[in-house]
Scaffold this active site. Sequence first.
Site, PDB file in Angstrom:
ATOM      1  N   ASN A   1      14.630  28.167  36.659  1.00  0.00           N
ATOM      2  CA  ASN A   1      14.258  27.292  35.557  1.00  0.00           C
ATOM      3  C   ASN A   1      15.400  26.336  35.227  1.00  0.00           C
ATOM      4  O   ASN A   1      16.483  26.783  34.807  1.00  0.00           O
ATOM      5  CB  ASN A   1      13.929  28.117  34.310  1.00  0.00           C
ATOM      6  CG  ASN A   1      13.672  27.231  33.096  1.00  0.00           C
ATOM      7  OD1 ASN A   1      12.661  26.523  33.043  1.00  0.00           O
ATOM      8  ND2 ASN A   1      14.584  27.236  32.140  1.00  0.00           N
ATOM      9  N   GLU A   2      15.163  25.075  35.439  1.00  0.00           N
ATOM     10  CA  GLU A   2      16.034  23.994  34.946  1.00  0.00           C
ATOM     11  C   GLU A   2      17.466  24.022  35.469  1.00  0.00           C
ATOM     12  O   GLU A   2      18.354  23.452  34.847  1.00  0.00           O
ATOM     13  CB  GLU A   2      16.023  23.968  33.409  1.00  0.00           C
ATOM     14  CG  GLU A   2      14.635  23.710  32.852  1.00  0.00           C
ATOM     15  CD  GLU A   2      14.591  23.395  31.363  1.00  0.00           C
ATOM     16  OE1 GLU A   2      15.576  23.667  30.668  1.00  0.00           O
ATOM     17  OE2 GLU A   2      13.552  22.858  30.911  1.00  0.00           O
ATOM     18  N   ASN A   3      17.682  24.644  36.618  1.00  0.00           N
ATOM     19  CA  ASN A   3      19.064  24.683  37.104  1.00  0.00           C
ATOM     20  C   ASN A   3      19.490  23.388  37.793  1.00  0.00           C
ATOM     21  O   ASN A   3      20.688  23.142  37.943  1.00  0.00           O
ATOM     22  CB  ASN A   3      19.274  25.871  38.047  1.00  0.00           C
ATOM     23  CG  ASN A   3      19.327  27.173  37.279  1.00  0.00           C
ATOM     24  OD1 ASN A   3      19.221  27.175  36.053  1.00  0.00           O
ATOM     25  ND2 ASN A   3      19.489  28.268  37.987  1.00  0.00           N
TER      26      ASN A   3
ATOM     27  N   HIS B   1       9.002  18.833  33.197  1.00  0.00           N
ATOM     28  CA  HIS B   1       9.227  19.420  31.875  1.00  0.00           C
ATOM     29  C   HIS B   1       9.344  18.221  30.938  1.00  0.00           C
ATOM     30  O   HIS B   1      10.330  17.489  31.000  1.00  0.00           O
ATOM     31  CB  HIS B   1      10.521  20.231  31.836  1.00  0.00           C
ATOM     32  CG  HIS B   1      10.429  21.539  32.563  1.00  0.00           C
ATOM     33  ND1 HIS B   1      11.394  22.516  32.474  1.00  0.00           N
ATOM     34  CD2 HIS B   1       9.471  22.037  33.387  1.00  0.00           C
ATOM     35  CE1 HIS B   1      11.040  23.557  33.218  1.00  0.00           C
ATOM     36  NE2 HIS B   1       9.878  23.281  33.791  1.00  0.00           N
TER      37      HIS B   1
END
Length: 852
Positions: free
Chosen positions: A435-437, A504
Site C-alpha cells: 500500500n502506497e510504498n 488513490h
Amino acid sequence: MRIDLAGTWRLEEIGATGGALHLDRAVPMTVPGDNLSALLAAGTVPDPYEGTNELGLQWLGSSDWRMTREFEVGPDVLGRRHAYLYLDRVDTVATISINGSRIAENENMFRPIVADVTGLLRTGSNNIEVVLRAPEVEAQRRAGDLPYPVPHTEYPVQSPHRNLLRKVQCHAGWDWGPALMVSGIYGASYVAATDLERIAYVHAELSRERDPQRTQGRREGDAWTVTILVEVESFEPGSVPITIDLAGERTEVDAELAGGRTRVSAVLTVRDPELWWPAGYGNQPLYPVVVTTPHDRVEQHLGFRELRVETAPDDRGRPLTFVVNDVPIYAKGANWIPADALPGRITPSRVRALLEDARAANMNMIRVWGGGQYEIPAFYDACDELGILVWQDFMFSCSLYPATEWFLNSVRGEVEHQVLRLKSHPSLALWCGNNENVGALTWFEVSRRLRDRYLIDYDRLNEGVVGRTVRALDPTRTYWPSSPAAGPGDFSDNWHDDTKGDMHFWDVWHEGKPFEAYQEITPRFCSEFGFQSFPSVETMRLFASENDLNPTSPVMEHHQRHPRGNTVILATIARYFRYPSSFEDFIYLSQVQHALAMQTAVDYWRAHRPLSMGVLYWQLNDVWPVASWSSIEYGGRWKPLHYVARRMYAPINIVVVPTAEGCAVVGVNDTREDVAGQVTVDAVRFSGRLDAVGSPGTVTLPAGSATTLSTVTRENLDRIAGDGVLRATLHLEGPWGTGGGHDREPVEAFYLPVAPKRCVLERADVQVEISQASAEGAAFSVRVRTDRPALYVWLATPDPQLRFSDNCFFLMPDQPRQLTVDRGDRGAEPGQAASRAWLQENLTVRHLRETY
Ligand code: BMA
C-alpha cells in the site's frame, strides 16, 4: 493426533526498558489472544479504548513477556516416531521452548512456526514457553544496525520503526487507530504426532477446457482440469499413499518422501461444474476437496471460475478490469482494516458479520489493506461463500522498507506461506505488492535526496522477492505491483492520474477540494478515496463521558487521529450545510456529508463504465471507536454511508450526474441480463408540489452498461434550484437480476441543483408507524411518511445491531416508505431484545430541516 494448546496460559512481564516492571504478578491469558486483552481481563490495566488511557499504555511495547502453559502428553503421542509443534502466528520476536529446550526463534508474525519436538516430550505434564522480546525495543535496535535510515509515516501516537518488524503495521498507530504494541499468540496452536509426515499445504490450479459444442446449445459442458498440489513435509524418508477426493472424483498417489518438503500433484477432471460468480452476477457453489495421508487430513473447497485482470494499454491509458467467466465485473466495495486493535478480539463471527454487512451493501470486492494483516481463515471462507472478491495486499504500507538479507529472507518465507495458504480460494482475485510504498519514496527528505538508493531497495523487495515469489507459486493470478499503481514498472503518481491502473484519489479529503472534484475525474479503478465522519453518540459513549461529548474536547480529539480531521469535517459542513444547532445534529451532519461525498464519487464513476470499472472506498470498518472514514462503526453499527452504499452499489441503479449542459439521468446495469422499464423525471418542490420534467419514456438498460436515459437542461435545473429536488424514477419491468436481493420497488435518484444549505426547506412532519413484520427474517415494519420533502431521513436506535431495510433517504410526500427492521441477532453479538414497545420508545428520526 493433536494436543490443542488453545486455552488458558500464564502471562508475565519479565523485563522492562528503563528498570521497574509495570506488573507485580502473572495473570491468566487466553490463547489465541494477546497480552493486553489478558491484562484487561485481569483488571490490571484500564480499558485502552476509553478516554486517553492508550497514552498510559505505551510501555507495553517496551516490555518483554513470557507466555507459558502446561499440557498433558499421553502414550498415543509418545508412541509415534515424531512430534511437532505448530503455532500459527506468534506476535512477534520470540524464543519458543518446550520443557526448557529452545526449539524455535520467531521474528515474523505472518508465517507459522513448525518445530520438530521429537524426543522432548514426556508422559504427563509438559511445559511450553514463549518469550517475547519488547517489539519497540527490538525495532529500535534494528534501526541502530541499519546501514542508513529507513523512514516510515508517523501518526499522532506512534511506536517508532514499525517497518523493521514483520508485525501488523497499524499496531504501531495509524491515522484511525491507537498505538498498542501488543504481543501474543494467534490462530491455531497445537502439538501433533506422526510416524512420518504432515500436510503443510494443499493448493489447486484450475483450467477450463471449453467445449466447442456448448455454444451450439448442447448440454455436455466444459471439462475443468484441476491440478491439486500437496506439499508434504516428512520427518524422515519414506513413502505414503495420498488420497484426493474432489467433487465425487477420487485419486490416489503414492508419494516418495525424501525428508523435508515434497510436492506431490494429481490432475483430476471435473465435468460441467456450476460456475462460481461474484455477488450480483450469479451463485457461489463450492466443491469440497479432501486430501488424506496416513497421519494427516486437510479439507478445503474450490470454486470453478475463470478470472483475469484486463490491464493491456488502451486509447486512454491502462484499464484495470476484473473479468470473471468472460464477464467484465464492475468491482464495488471498500477497504478492510483489522477487525480490532486487540488481536484477541478478532473472532471468526465478528469477521464474518462485517463481511455479511459488506455483502448486504451490494459489495462484490474487498481490499485487504497492506497495513493490517493477512486475514484469518474465516475471512476468506466467508468471501468465497458470499461472492466477495478479495484484493489482497502484501503487508507493507506507507513506508520505505529495508532490503537487507535478513529482511528479504523473512519476507520470502512469509510470501510463500501466504500464497500457498490462500491461492485456492475462488474469491482471491489479485495479489498486490503493498500500500502506497511507491508514493512513500517521495514522502521523506532522505528518500527525495537519495531516491536511487531507496528505489533500488524498493525494487529488490517488491519485485525481487514479493513479485518473483508470487509469480513462481501462483501463475494463475495477476501480481499488481502496488496500490496505487499505474502499472508494472510504472512509478508515476497514481494519486492524481486517472488514466491508468488503480488510483488513490485523496484530493477531496487530504487536499481540501470540494466533493465536485470527484466528478472531474474518471478513474479506471479507484481503490481508495474517502471522507471522515464521527461515530454515533452511542459509540462515542464507549470512550467518552457525557462531559466529553463535544467535538473539540481532549477525549474527542484523542479519538481523531487525523491532524486536520475535525477541521476538515467542520469546514465541509459549512461548505454544504446550514450550521447545526445541537451536538447530535452536528454528528448526524458529519455522517450525512460523509455519505454524500462517497455517493457523489460512486454515482459519477459508475455512470462512466466501461472507462471506470471499480470503486473501493476507504474504509469499511474501525479497529476501535474513533472518528474515521469507516462506514461501519466499531461495534457494528451502520453509519449512513453503509445504507447509502447499499443503494449506490445496487446492481441496477439510476443516478443523476452533472453534465456540461445540465445533468443526465443514467441507468447503470451491472448484471448479465438486459432490463427494461419506464423512466420518469419530475421536480418535487419543497412545498410538496410536483412538476413534470419531460415526459416518461420506455428504456432499456443493456447488460453490463451505463446508459443515458434522459437529460435535463441547465435552464430547467435553475428553475428548481433552491426550491426543490429533481427526482428520476425507474420502474422496472419483468423478472430480472442474476444476483437476487433486489426488490422490485422503483429505483429512485434525487439531485439537488444547489448545495443543501441553499435549499429553502419547509418544515416537514415525518410520521413513523411501527408494526409487527410480515416479511421473513424481519422483526418489524416501519412505515414512514411526510407532508413535505424531508432530506436525509435517518432512523436510529441505541441497538448497534439493528438494521433497517433502507435509511438516510429522501422522503417525498407522494411516496411513503415501508421499511423492514431486522434485529440483526447473529453470532456472538445478539441484538437487544427489541420489542415493539422498545422500538417505539427508542426510535429517533432526524432529517435535514430539523438540524437548524
Ligand atoms: C490511505 C490509506 C491509509 C490511511 C488513509 C487515510 O491512503 O492507505 O494509509 O489510513 O489513506 O489517510
